[in-house]
Design a protein around this motif. Sequence first.
Motif, PDB file in Angstrom:
ATOM      1  N   ILE A 194     -21.435 -68.975   2.049  1.00 41.16           N
ATOM      2  CA  ILE A 194     -21.335 -67.517   2.042  1.00 41.16           C
ATOM      3  C   ILE A 194     -20.538 -67.105   0.810  1.00 41.16           C
ATOM      4  N   LEU A 195     -21.135 -66.260  -0.013  1.00 44.16           N
ATOM      5  CA  LEU A 195     -20.458 -65.707  -1.183  1.00 44.16           C
ATOM      6  C   LEU A 195     -20.036 -64.288  -0.838  1.00 44.16           C
ATOM      7  N   LEU A 196     -18.764 -64.093  -0.650  1.00 44.65           N
ATOM      8  CA  LEU A 196     -18.231 -62.786  -0.287  1.00 44.65           C
ATOM      9  C   LEU A 196     -17.850 -62.043  -1.560  1.00 44.65           C
ATOM     10  N   VAL A 197     -18.494 -60.911  -1.804  1.00 44.73           N
ATOM     11  CA  VAL A 197     -18.290 -60.139  -3.029  1.00 44.73           C
ATOM     12  C   VAL A 197     -17.523 -58.872  -2.696  1.00 44.73           C
ATOM     13  N   PHE A 198     -16.409 -58.664  -3.393  1.00 40.39           N
ATOM     14  CA  PHE A 198     -15.620 -57.446  -3.290  1.00 40.39           C
ATOM     15  C   PHE A 198     -15.358 -56.920  -4.694  1.00 40.39           C
ATOM     16  N   ALA A 199     -14.976 -55.672  -4.796  1.00 39.02           N
ATOM     17  CA  ALA A 199     -14.610 -55.065  -6.075  1.00 39.02           C
ATOM     18  C   ALA A 199     -13.097 -54.897  -6.137  1.00 39.02           C
ATOM     19  N   LEU A 200     -12.533 -55.139  -7.315  1.00 31.86           N
ATOM     20  CA  LEU A 200     -11.100 -54.943  -7.492  1.00 31.86           C
ATOM     21  C   LEU A 200     -10.731 -53.467  -7.533  1.00 31.86           C
ATOM     22  N   THR A 201     -11.682 -52.647  -7.958  1.00 31.62           N
ATOM     23  CA  THR A 201     -11.470 -51.209  -8.015  1.00 31.62           C
ATOM     24  C   THR A 201     -12.824 -50.509  -7.938  1.00 31.62           C
ATOM     25  N   GLU A 202     -12.798 -49.224  -7.603  1.00 34.56           N
ATOM     26  CA  GLU A 202     -14.022 -48.406  -7.509  1.00 34.56           C
ATOM     27  C   GLU A 202     -15.086 -49.022  -6.609  1.00 34.56           C
ATOM     28  N   VAL A 250     -25.611 -67.119   0.915  1.00 30.84           N
ATOM     29  CA  VAL A 250     -25.725 -65.781   1.496  1.00 30.84           C
ATOM     30  C   VAL A 250     -24.673 -64.904   0.848  1.00 30.84           C
ATOM     31  N   ILE A 251     -25.117 -63.883   0.119  1.00 33.05           N
ATOM     32  CA  ILE A 251     -24.189 -62.966  -0.538  1.00 33.05           C
ATOM     33  C   ILE A 251     -23.982 -61.758   0.360  1.00 33.05           C
ATOM     34  N   CYS A 252     -22.739 -61.425   0.626  1.00 28.51           N
ATOM     35  CA  CYS A 252     -22.446 -60.306   1.518  1.00 28.51           C
ATOM     36  C   CYS A 252     -21.164 -59.631   1.071  1.00 28.51           C
ATOM     37  N   GLY A 253     -20.913 -58.481   1.659  1.00 30.15           N
ATOM     38  CA  GLY A 253     -19.747 -57.695   1.298  1.00 30.15           C
ATOM     39  C   GLY A 253     -20.012 -56.237   1.594  1.00 30.15           C
ATOM     40  N   PRO A 254     -19.012 -55.377   1.420  1.00 28.57           N
ATOM     41  CA  PRO A 254     -19.202 -53.953   1.702  1.00 28.57           C
ATOM     42  C   PRO A 254     -20.135 -53.301   0.696  1.00 28.57           C
ATOM     43  N   SER A 255     -20.634 -52.139   1.027  1.00 24.08           N
ATOM     44  CA  SER A 255     -21.518 -51.403   0.134  1.00 24.08           C
ATOM     45  C   SER A 255     -20.739 -50.906  -1.082  1.00 24.08           C
ATOM     46  N   GLY A 256     -21.408 -50.923  -2.237  1.00 23.50           N
ATOM     47  CA  GLY A 256     -20.828 -50.349  -3.434  1.00 23.50           C
ATOM     48  C   GLY A 256     -20.002 -51.276  -4.289  1.00 23.50           C
ATOM     49  N   VAL A 257     -19.917 -52.565  -3.942  1.00 23.45           N
ATOM     50  CA  VAL A 257     -19.101 -53.484  -4.732  1.00 23.45           C
ATOM     51  C   VAL A 257     -19.900 -54.167  -5.836  1.00 23.45           C
ATOM     52  N   GLY A 258     -21.228 -53.946  -5.866  1.00 23.99           N
ATOM     53  CA  GLY A 258     -22.033 -54.492  -6.952  1.00 23.99           C
ATOM     54  C   GLY A 258     -22.857 -55.703  -6.590  1.00 23.99           C
ATOM     55  N   THR A 295     -28.138 -59.459   1.506  1.00 26.90           N
ATOM     56  CA  THR A 295     -28.042 -58.905   2.854  1.00 26.90           C
ATOM     57  C   THR A 295     -27.626 -57.442   2.771  1.00 26.90           C
ATOM     58  N   PRO A 296     -27.976 -56.637   3.765  1.00 25.56           N
ATOM     59  CA  PRO A 296     -27.555 -55.233   3.761  1.00 25.56           C
ATOM     60  C   PRO A 296     -26.037 -55.122   3.773  1.00 25.56           C
ATOM     61  N   GLY A 297     -25.513 -54.208   2.976  1.00 19.43           N
ATOM     62  CA  GLY A 297     -24.075 -53.994   2.943  1.00 19.43           C
ATOM     63  C   GLY A 297     -23.617 -53.149   4.122  1.00 19.43           C
ATOM     64  N   PHE A 298     -22.380 -53.359   4.547  1.00 12.15           N
ATOM     65  CA  PHE A 298     -21.796 -52.536   5.604  1.00 12.15           C
ATOM     66  C   PHE A 298     -20.303 -52.485   5.347  1.00 12.15           C
ATOM     67  N   ASN A 299     -19.644 -51.506   5.915  1.00 10.49           N
ATOM     68  CA  ASN A 299     -18.251 -51.264   5.580  1.00 10.49           C
ATOM     69  C   ASN A 299     -17.279 -52.062   6.442  1.00 10.49           C
ATOM     70  N   GLN A 300     -17.634 -52.337   7.691  1.00 10.62           N
ATOM     71  CA  GLN A 300     -16.750 -53.097   8.552  1.00 10.62           C
ATOM     72  C   GLN A 300     -17.572 -54.001   9.459  1.00 10.62           C
TER      73      GLN A 300
END
Length: 403
Positions: free
Chosen positions: A99-107, A226-234, A281-286
């Motif tokens: 699982i590759l968890l992708v987050f953004a440091l900002t924005e 599997v790449i996942c993470g919240p919406s909007g992180v790229g 995968t579809p992004g979700f916030n929580q």
Amino acid sequence: MSRDSSLITGTVVAVQANFYQVRLDPDASTEGENPLWADLRVLLCTRRTRLKKIGQQVMVGDRVVVEEPDWNDRRGVISQVFPRQTELNRPPVANADRILLVFALTEPDLDPASLSRFLVKAESTGLEVSLCLNKCDLVTAEDLAQWRDRLKGWGYEPMFISVRSGLGIYKQTANDSQNQVSATNPNLLDKIDTSCLPLEGGEVLLTSPLGEALSLQSHLQGKITVICGPSGVGKSSLINQLIPALNLRVSAVSGKLGRGRHTTRHVELFELPGGGLLADTPGFNQPTLECEPSELAQYFPEARQRLALGSCQFSDCSHRHEPNCVVRGDWERYEYYLQFLSEAIVRQQQELNSSSAEASLKQQTKSDGTQQYEPKLQTKKYRRSSRRLQHQSLQDMCQDDLF
């Protein structure tokens, strides 16, 4: 289950309704078939009725046998599903390795509570977990160092990348990487170590004192990730960087809500140019945490390390108020552990009470992503009856008047 060399085998890369896109193996046997089939790597398939009758689900990532191939129309029938090595239900992916968890440091800004919730959800799958932090070109070198040290205390070695500049994604020479860094964020230049690791063909792979090798592409090769993470992180933008031919739809972060918009609607496997498969995968916030309270501590690397060095006095220790507990302490995410534990205990109690009638509590998600439970109103007391029931009641009354 042994595999016959004469079978046509492949991997399910997408599922839509009752149709399955199967990417055929390069070495699949095609004796007696059209020799032009080698250029038709993907077939649109259905599944045998027998599989449906026995309840055999076909998931993205499944290894399958294809029969009755129609090379002209690029169609076939799935007749067999090989045993799965791993299986995820949310998102539904089979045979994933990582699982590759992708987050953004900002924005949007990186929230430790949300990141911890995603990490616990990823750890509960039993797969290898990799953490990737995007938009490193938009923060200072001091912020990068602080997040590196902080996440190392959590038990993770993050990879810092920039989808916009390509930094950290490809194998690059030292000059190329330094040029990209200077063009996006000159403050990062003093954090780049010019010592390089030799690669085949005379290339060098730039390393950073932040602890990661600046090449996400090589990290993904040869495995199903599997790449996942919240919406909007790229996430979709990252996949477009890794596989330019896809051109996935992307959306900007909402300025009003400060979070991303959903662009990915279903799970699909994409083939990486250097080998390996990537599942978007579809992004979700929580994400929803569905683990048992007794298992939760194993999903925190800090708690696992403490349990490896010692043992609690009680075998069923919840690591809250029990004496001689080796987990309870002043580690940073302990408060998150207690919060997630409370949620798991309430959910477990709900499941135990669900056999009676309905649970007396309902779960509400607040605007900050935290979840709380509130009492339910009395069952069906304030529920309006359906029109169908009303019409039936009127008909019954009319029948009574007639007789």
